[in-house]
Enzyme design. Structure first.
Site, PDB file in Angstrom:
ATOM      1  CG  ASN A 184      16.831  -6.457  -7.381  1.00  0.00           C
ATOM      2  OD1 ASN A 184      17.500  -7.057  -8.215  1.00  0.00           O
ATOM      3  ND2 ASN A 184      15.801  -5.719  -7.688  1.00  0.00           N
ATOM      4  NE  ARG A 227       9.130  -4.823  -5.585  1.00  0.00           N
ATOM      5  CZ  ARG A 227       7.876  -5.286  -5.457  1.00  0.00           C
ATOM      6  NH1 ARG A 227       6.865  -4.460  -5.242  1.00  0.00           N
ATOM      7  NH2 ARG A 227       7.634  -6.561  -5.552  1.00  0.00           N
ATOM      8  CB  VAL A 228      13.924  -7.045  -1.032  1.00  0.00           C
ATOM      9  CG1 VAL A 228      14.279  -5.872  -0.139  1.00  0.00           C
ATOM     10  CG2 VAL A 228      12.546  -7.582  -0.697  1.00  0.00           C
ATOM     11  CG  ASP A 229      10.457  -8.318  -5.694  1.00  0.00           C
ATOM     12  OD1 ASP A 229      10.903  -7.221  -6.095  1.00  0.00           O
ATOM     13  OD2 ASP A 229       9.247  -8.542  -5.550  1.00  0.00           O
ATOM     14  CG  ASP A 230      15.051 -10.878  -9.273  1.00  0.00           C
ATOM     15  OD1 ASP A 230      16.013 -10.147  -9.036  1.00  0.00           O
ATOM     16  OD2 ASP A 230      15.045 -12.102  -9.074  1.00  0.00           O
TER      17      ASP A 230
END
Ligand code: 6R9
Length: 785
Positions: free
Chosen positions: A106, A653-656
């Site tokens: 993301n 968030r830095v992920d999906d």
């Protein structure tokens, strides 16, 4: 730099500690040191780093201790250039330490544009500080220091305040968080024999709280309510526990709970805990398919539900959903023998409830017949307490497993300090027990403290948007804990709904679930969110109540970074500093710990008692998701910026994973629901800013060849997601996509989709690596169709 001395108080650990004697909390005037001096001191000290390696607290004004007036947190500049922390991390393609690729990371612009708020400090009132459990930064630091240097001693002292049938083994904590050294393992109080239900209920009764209200229940309709004292709670828990034992539920067996916010929900949790069964609550907004997926994963001995519930003016037929889920499970060879159904007469009659003889049992027909006492099943501190499914980067939900002893000690302690709990408080958390917040801070944390808890069945805008404040006045709520999304939605309705109630009982406000500034990368959020924070503070709290912006996760069990009200000044939008025993670190993409003012990936060093121990049935996924990305640390999945004063600002968030109204949803889950639609060939989902929900769901959908775009199809796609996941995951926007922007190796470039979704068309960046760059123009052309 050296010629520019700044007021610096004292430092902890690898900084020096001038100015303030830690142990006795003696106060001395701040010491002037230059930043050069600070650097030297730092280098000559121990290498043991804590969050305090990066900031320091200093005190200006006279006096210290409980009477401190203004605490100013300053950090000696580490000489970081602005560009170092205003960094875009989208370039991160793979995790270090061989954890593989991060598909579709993301977009996060870490730390961007938050600087303007950093100087806004909100000071606790003197009155509040005077009575606070942690009344000063000195007191906090004294406790924090001990919790880091002697975690075993710190937590053992707290744990000793609970009842243990048998004390834990020698070692309070045993852990390995470093994947390079072997399997990840976290154990607290191993060998200790206890029971969390006993500690929540029986222990409080023995301490004289039998007649104290444990639960104030407020129904959906005005005037429909009820109460349970601690003694009454015990009776009800015991009756259900006896029933569960009778139908063969044993220690270690799973029980699925699919209930709305009736008193029976905390009762069911406690009954499971009493007999050592592992509860797994599924939020009653999840669809039949989501429920069946969870049932099939944990194979429960029983499902506990109710026939229906009113949410505002709407009836939701929960039993139908359970029936459909159980039918689906049966098709897949998983059968559940018992479906205990609470007859929720305010929502539906028995006659209208579909029934499967032999499997379905009315709660009210059986439970009252059981004895009101029930032997405790004593369990090891490391025996599982509950499973809670949460979203991750893949379509398959993760069964987060929490154990008993550490979770008990941690939720109780975080509750007590972050809300500055006093026995006279009436506490209301608006979260549903279907989420972790409801586990830790509706049920366990407050009850472990002997608190009076409000449980609300209905909707915050029913019969109108003043309902929350009506409830606050009715029960004289003193601590109100909620989510930014609720605050935003009520704020839109205007102050009049708030100001017509007194709210004068309120003394502490709390927030959880998302950054109060959902992210800083759009002007709207920048203008709107600080406004919201102010509104919460000024209008709801009449500018009296400190706000605890608590950062934590399903996985962490309890608060990790949180203000302690009264202990230090707050900065609106910042979760401030770590809780006792928590060592947050911010790392760069290579996993290198950053010091001082910085932005990066938020990790945690060393375990804390409330940490989850595994993902149910998949320890490998546990290790890969959380411990491989940055070897040696627990990786939170969040971005974080630490400002010059050491305050933590969560940037999302830095992920999906996207965060819709504080609900965690994996983009992959929504995508797989969309592609299950027969006319959908491909889908890519991204999060966009949403005025009320924080993030909204924006779906790019490619249709099967020859299928025309239509309004009906759009509706039917949305319906598919509602059906497969739940209404809360329904996309806000379906964007027709003749194709998706992909690299030559076939990877979807979500960075571009996010820019299109947020209409930041001048920031599309380099599109030359796309297999078909022309697709971008086609998508833009279709943006508003
Ligand atoms: C408790 C809970 C966890 C994710 C987390 C983060 C976001 C939670 C926050 C916050 C900024 C806060 N989050 N609290 N972000 N400030 N105070 O919400 O658990 O559902 O597992 O979500 O929520 O992104 O990683 P969970």
């Amino acid at each position: 730099m050296g010629s520019n001395p700044r007021v610096v108080g004292w430092y902890y650990n690898n900084f020096c500690l001038p100015g303030l004697g830690l142990g006795g909390a003696t106060y001395k005037a701040p010491v002037l040191v230059s930043t050069n001096q600070v650097k030297q001191q730092k280098h000559s000290s121990s290498s043991f780093a804590t969050p305090f390696s990066s900031f320091s607290l200093s005190f200006s004004g006279a006096g210290g201790g409980a009477g401190f007036r203004r605490a100013v947190v300053v950090m000696a500049s580490s000489g970081l250039k602005t560009s170092n922390y205003l960094r875009h991390v989208e370039s991160l393609k793979s995790f270090p330490s061989g954890a593989g690729n991060i598909p579709q990371l993301n977009a996060v612009i870490l730390g961007e544009a938050l600087a303007s708020e950093e100087t806004d400090r909100v000071y606790p009132s003197e009155d509040f500080t005077r009575q606070a459990l942690v009344p000063s930064p000195e007191k906090y630091l004294e406790m924090y220091k001990r919790s880091i240097e002697d975690p075993a001693g710190f937590w053992a002292d707290i744990a000793s305040q609970f009842y243990w049938k048998q004390k834990w083994d020698q070692e309070v904590c045993s852990e390995n968080l470093d994947i390079r050294k072997g399997n990840i393992k976290i154990e607290w109080f191993k060998g200790g024999i206890t029971n969390i239900c006993y500690n929540c209920v029986d222990r409080n009764i023995e301490a004289g709280l039998g007649d104290k209200i444990a639960i104030y229940w407020e129904g959906n309709e005005l005037g429909v309510d009820g109460t349970l004292t601690y003694s009454q709670l015990l009776h009800q828990v015991c009756q259900l526990a006896n029933y569960l034992k009778d139908i063969g539920v044993k220690k270690g067996d799973a029980v699925i709970i699919y209930l709305p916010m009736l008193m029976e929900l905390p009762i069911a949790m406690l009954a499971c805990a009493r007999i050592g069964a592992v509860h797994s609550i599924v939020f009653a907004g999840f669809s039949a398919e989501s429920l069946s997926q969870r049932i099939m994963d944990c194979k429960p001995k029983a499902v506990i539900t109710c026939n229906a519930v009113m949410r505002g003016p709407k009836v939701i037929q929960l039993k139908d959903i359970v029936d459909a889920a159980l039918a689906d499970c049966a098709k897949n060879g998983i059968s559940v023998d018992v479906c205990l159904t609470y007859d929720n007469q305010s929502a539906m009659t028995r006659e209208n409830t579909k029934w499967q003889e032999g499997r379905d049992i009315w709660w009210q027909d059986v439970i009252p017949k059981y004895p009101t006492t029930c032997e405790i099943e004593w369990v090891d501190a490391e025996d599982p307490l509950f499973l809670l499914y949460t979203s991750g980067s893949t379509g398959k939900p993760k069964g987060v497993l929490h154990t008993t002893g550490g979770y008990m000690v941690y939720t109780a302690t975080t509750f007590k300090y972050a809300f500055d709990y006093k026995p006279s408080d009436v506490y209301w958390c608006t979260a549903d027990c279907g989420w972790i917040t409801g586990h830790s801070y509706v049920t366990y944390g407050p009850l472990l403290n002997g608190a009076a808890v409000v449980v609300f069945e209905g909707a915050p805008n029913y019969p109108d948007s003043g309902r929350c404040w009506d409830i606050v006045d009715k029960y004289k709520v003193t601590i109100f804990y909620t989510a930014p999304t609720l605050v935003r939605s009520l704020m839109r309705e205007g102050d009049q709904y708030v100001t017509r109630y007194s709210r004068k009982s309120l003394r502490v406000l709390g927030s959880v679930g998302e950054p109060i500034n959902p992210s800083a990368w759009r002007l709207l959020a920048l203008l709107f969110s600080p406004l919201m924070q102010e509104w919460f503070y000024n209008v709801v709290g009449d500018a009296r109540c400190p706000i605890s912006d608590t950062w934590w996760q399903t996985e962490t069990g309890g608060f990790m970074i949180t203000p302690l009200p009264g202990a230090w000044p707050q900065k609106p939008g910042s979760a401030t500093f770590p809780f006792f025993g928590v060592q947050p670190v911010i790392v760069d993409e290579k996993g290198v710990e950053l010091e001082g003012e910085c932005s990066g990936y938020l990790c945690v060093k060393s375990s804390w008692p409330g940490a989850f121990r595994t993902l149910y049935g998949d320890h490998e996924r546990y290790e890969t998701t959380y411990f491989k990305p940055f070897a040696g640390y627990y990786f939170t999945g969040d971005g974080c910026r630490r400002d010059k004063d050491g305050y933590h600002w969560l940037t999302g968030r830095v992920d999906d994973v996207i965060n819709v109204s504080g609900h965690r949803i994996g983009t992959a889950e929504v995508e797989s629901a969309l592609v299950s639609h027969p006319q959908c060939a491909e889908a890519a989902v991204v999060g966009i800013e949403h005025e009320v929900k924080g993030q909204g769901i924006y779906a790019f959908v490619t249709l099967v060849d020859g299928v025309p775009y239509s309004k009906e199809l759009r509706k039917s796609l949305i319906l598919t997601v509602r059906k497969q996941i739940g209404a809360f995951a329904a996309p806000d926007k379906i964007h027709w996509a003749p194709g998706l922007p992909k690299t030559r190796s076939g990877k979807i470039m979500r960075r571009i989709l996010r820019k299109i979704a947020s209409r930041q068309l001048d920031e599309l960046g380099d599109t030359s690596t796309l297999a078909d760059p022309g697709i971008v123009d086609q998508l833009i052309a279709l943006a508003d169709s």
